[in-house]
Design a protein around this motif. Structure first.
Motif, PDB file in Angstrom:
ATOM      1  N   MET A   1       8.695 -13.936  14.120  1.00  0.00           N
ATOM      2  CA  MET A   1       7.596 -13.899  15.078  1.00  0.00           C
ATOM      3  C   MET A   1       6.666 -15.091  14.868  1.00  0.00           C
ATOM      4  N   ASN A   2       7.182 -16.268  15.046  1.00  0.00           N
ATOM      5  CA  ASN A   2       6.446 -17.502  14.827  1.00  0.00           C
ATOM      6  C   ASN A   2       5.922 -18.015  16.168  1.00  0.00           C
ATOM      7  N   ASP A   3       4.603 -18.071  16.290  1.00  0.00           N
ATOM      8  CA  ASP A   3       4.006 -18.454  17.569  1.00  0.00           C
ATOM      9  C   ASP A   3       4.261 -19.915  17.920  1.00  0.00           C
ATOM     10  N   THR A   4       4.694 -20.737  16.947  1.00  0.00           N
ATOM     11  CA  THR A   4       4.931 -22.146  17.229  1.00  0.00           C
ATOM     12  C   THR A   4       6.328 -22.384  17.779  1.00  0.00           C
ATOM     13  N   ASP A   5       7.202 -21.427  17.689  1.00  0.00           N
ATOM     14  CA  ASP A   5       8.565 -21.563  18.195  1.00  0.00           C
ATOM     15  C   ASP A   5       8.672 -20.939  19.573  1.00  0.00           C
ATOM     16  N   GLU A   6       9.559 -21.510  20.399  1.00  0.00           N
ATOM     17  CA  GLU A   6       9.871 -20.863  21.664  1.00  0.00           C
ATOM     18  C   GLU A   6      10.644 -19.587  21.344  1.00  0.00           C
ATOM     19  N   PRO A   7      10.144 -18.429  21.738  1.00  0.00           N
ATOM     20  CA  PRO A   7      10.806 -17.187  21.334  1.00  0.00           C
ATOM     21  C   PRO A   7      12.111 -16.957  22.087  1.00  0.00           C
ATOM     22  N   VAL A   8      13.090 -16.411  21.386  1.00  0.00           N
ATOM     23  CA  VAL A   8      14.297 -15.930  22.050  1.00  0.00           C
ATOM     24  C   VAL A   8      13.972 -14.664  22.829  1.00  0.00           C
ATOM     25  N   LEU A   9      13.207 -13.780  22.205  1.00  0.00           N
ATOM     26  CA  LEU A   9      12.787 -12.528  22.829  1.00  0.00           C
ATOM     27  C   LEU A   9      11.279 -12.492  22.908  1.00  0.00           C
ATOM     28  N   ALA A  10      10.759 -12.158  24.083  1.00  0.00           N
ATOM     29  CA  ALA A  10       9.324 -11.958  24.237  1.00  0.00           C
ATOM     30  C   ALA A  10       9.084 -10.678  25.037  1.00  0.00           C
ATOM     31  N   CYS A  11       8.220  -9.832  24.525  1.00  0.00           N
ATOM     32  CA  CYS A  11       7.751  -8.653  25.259  1.00  0.00           C
ATOM     33  C   CYS A  11       6.259  -8.839  25.484  1.00  0.00           C
ATOM     34  N   ARG A  12       5.809  -8.600  26.720  1.00  0.00           N
ATOM     35  CA  ARG A  12       4.400  -8.794  27.051  1.00  0.00           C
ATOM     36  C   ARG A  12       3.854  -7.560  27.746  1.00  0.00           C
ATOM     37  N   GLY A  13       2.920  -6.896  27.109  1.00  0.00           N
ATOM     38  CA  GLY A  13       2.266  -5.744  27.709  1.00  0.00           C
ATOM     39  C   GLY A  13       3.225  -4.634  28.086  1.00  0.00           C
ATOM     40  N   LEU A  14       4.251  -4.446  27.288  1.00  0.00           N
ATOM     41  CA  LEU A  14       5.317  -3.490  27.624  1.00  0.00           C
ATOM     42  C   LEU A  14       4.835  -2.051  27.494  1.00  0.00           C
ATOM     43  N   ALA A  15       5.120  -1.269  28.510  1.00  0.00           N
ATOM     44  CA  ALA A  15       4.880   0.176  28.475  1.00  0.00           C
ATOM     45  C   ALA A  15       6.198   0.869  28.774  1.00  0.00           C
ATOM     46  N   ALA A  16       6.477   1.925  28.016  1.00  0.00           N
ATOM     47  CA  ALA A  16       7.767   2.605  28.126  1.00  0.00           C
ATOM     48  C   ALA A  16       7.567   4.103  27.992  1.00  0.00           C
ATOM     49  N   GLY A  17       8.473   4.850  28.600  1.00  0.00           N
ATOM     50  CA  GLY A  17       8.377   6.302  28.488  1.00  0.00           C
ATOM     51  C   GLY A  17       9.340   7.005  29.415  1.00  0.00           C
ATOM     52  N   TYR A  18       9.032   8.264  29.667  1.00  0.00           N
ATOM     53  CA  TYR A  18       9.902   9.129  30.456  1.00  0.00           C
ATOM     54  C   TYR A  18       9.060   9.819  31.527  1.00  0.00           C
ATOM     55  N   GLY A  19       9.527   9.743  32.785  1.00  0.00           N
ATOM     56  CA  GLY A  19       8.767  10.360  33.857  1.00  0.00           C
ATOM     57  C   GLY A  19       7.382   9.737  33.942  1.00  0.00           C
ATOM     58  N   SER A  20       6.371  10.581  33.930  1.00  0.00           N
ATOM     59  CA  SER A  20       4.995  10.080  34.010  1.00  0.00           C
ATOM     60  C   SER A  20       4.381   9.836  32.636  1.00  0.00           C
ATOM     61  N   VAL A  21       5.134  10.101  31.574  1.00  0.00           N
ATOM     62  CA  VAL A  21       4.606   9.997  30.208  1.00  0.00           C
ATOM     63  C   VAL A  21       4.885   8.610  29.641  1.00  0.00           C
ATOM     64  N   ARG A  22       3.850   7.938  29.210  1.00  0.00           N
ATOM     65  CA  ARG A  22       3.983   6.638  28.565  1.00  0.00           C
ATOM     66  C   ARG A  22       4.024   6.857  27.060  1.00  0.00           C
ATOM     67  N   VAL A  23       5.196   6.639  26.488  1.00  0.00           N
ATOM     68  CA  VAL A  23       5.399   6.849  25.052  1.00  0.00           C
ATOM     69  C   VAL A  23       4.967   5.624  24.264  1.00  0.00           C
ATOM     70  N   VAL A  24       5.194   4.434  24.838  1.00  0.00           N
ATOM     71  CA  VAL A  24       4.784   3.166  24.230  1.00  0.00           C
ATOM     72  C   VAL A  24       3.841   2.469  25.196  1.00  0.00           C
ATOM     73  N   ARG A  25       2.755   1.904  24.648  1.00  0.00           N
ATOM     74  CA  ARG A  25       1.738   1.287  25.504  1.00  0.00           C
ATOM     75  C   ARG A  25       1.386  -0.112  24.997  1.00  0.00           C
ATOM     76  N   ASP A  26       1.291  -1.048  25.934  1.00  0.00           N
ATOM     77  CA  ASP A  26       0.761  -2.389  25.666  1.00  0.00           C
ATOM     78  C   ASP A  26       1.408  -3.030  24.438  1.00  0.00           C
ATOM     79  N   PHE A  27       2.741  -3.052  24.418  1.00  0.00           N
ATOM     80  CA  PHE A  27       3.480  -3.607  23.293  1.00  0.00           C
ATOM     81  C   PHE A  27       3.843  -5.060  23.595  1.00  0.00           C
ATOM     82  N   SER A  28       3.511  -5.955  22.665  1.00  0.00           N
ATOM     83  CA  SER A  28       3.860  -7.365  22.807  1.00  0.00           C
ATOM     84  C   SER A  28       4.517  -7.858  21.532  1.00  0.00           C
ATOM     85  N   LEU A  29       5.484  -8.761  21.694  1.00  0.00           N
ATOM     86  CA  LEU A  29       6.268  -9.256  20.565  1.00  0.00           C
ATOM     87  C   LEU A  29       6.838 -10.612  20.921  1.00  0.00           C
ATOM     88  N   ARG A  30       6.937 -11.487  19.916  1.00  0.00           N
ATOM     89  CA  ARG A  30       7.626 -12.772  20.048  1.00  0.00           C
ATOM     90  C   ARG A  30       8.605 -12.865  18.889  1.00  0.00           C
TER      91      ARG A  30
END
Length: 239
Positions: free
Chosen positions: A1-30
């Motif tokens: 997760m080095n901010d100086t490198d162009e990331p292979v994987l980037a998640c920005r503000g990710l929210a995940a869940g089932y139906g109307s339920v948000r299990v994961v909120r505002d997840f970001s990763l490089r």
């Protein structure tokens, strides 16, 4: 997760869940090439939901996932896989009636690990190559599941609970292979793992999820050397 490198994987503000339920909120990763990111947290924190969403098995509730700076469409597992996102699920999802060789051969793509390469990565499988996957021990099945993922030439390798159902001595042998995979293939490895200290030993960075939110993010060595951070993240106590 080095901010100086162009990331292979980037998640920005990710929210995940089932139906109307948000299990994961505002997840970001490089995640940069050749890095290992450990996703830690108590049961029910949303770790598996997060991996399934990155892999496209669950549609996103919000946010973006990018591979090599190009957006990945939500809820498209086939597209995610073609773009190099490969998931090793916690149930391993092997073809139990097929042999070790057949499980590897059927999944292989150009550029991926060969059968011989898989045997080099996991020598214990060499003598079991003609044995059906269903007849393997739990540790051997996990080796096969990871090896099969590597035959698909992953850019992003998602491993959900490698240690599930395995004896601690087997876990101690398997987890260091994660470091080797990242170093030798250049893949980003996202590792969900309950064996916290072992995971931190092979990871570059660590994130702790609690109730779907990121409680801590930083270098793995920092978290490993500061027990109070783990205690606070898992138990809500001050370090």
């Amino acid at each position: 997760m080095n901010d100086t490198d162009e990331p292979v994987l980037a998640c920005r503000g990710l929210a995940a869940g089932y139906g109307s339920v948000r299990v994961v909120r505002d997840f970001s990763l490089r995640g940069s090439a050749g890095s290992v990111v450990a996703i830690l947290g108590p049961n029910g924190a949303g770790k598996s939901t997060l991996l399934n969403t990155i892999a496209g098995l669950l549609p996103r509730k919000d946010g973006d996932v990018l591979i090599d700076a190009k957006p990945l469409r939500s809820g498209r597992p086939g597209e995610a896989n073609r773009r190099g996102v490969v998931l090793v699920p916690d149930d391993r999802a092997l073809f139990t009636t097929l042999t070790v060789r057949e499980n590897l051969s059927i999944a292989r793509r150009d550029g991926g690990l060969t059968v011989d390469g898989a045997m080099d990565m996991f020598p214990a499988l060499r003598k079991r190559i003609k044995v059906s996957a269903g007849a393997l021990s739990g540790g051997e099945q996990q080796m096969l599941a990871v090896a099969r993922a590597l035959t698909q030439n992953p850019r992003v390798l998602l491993i959900d609970e490698m240690s599930m159902g395995l004896a601690p001595v087997i876990v101690e042998e398997l987890l260091p292979v994660v470091r080797r995979i990242a170093d030798e293939t250049g893949a980003v490895v996202i590792l969900v793992e309950q064996h916290v200290q072992l995971a931190l030993e092979v990871a570059d960075a660590a994130m702790v999820l609690v109730h779907g939110g990121v409680r801590h993010v930083g270098p793995a060595r920092e978290l490993a050397s500061t027990p109070g951070l783990l205690e606070e993240a898992y138990l809500g106590k001050a370090g």
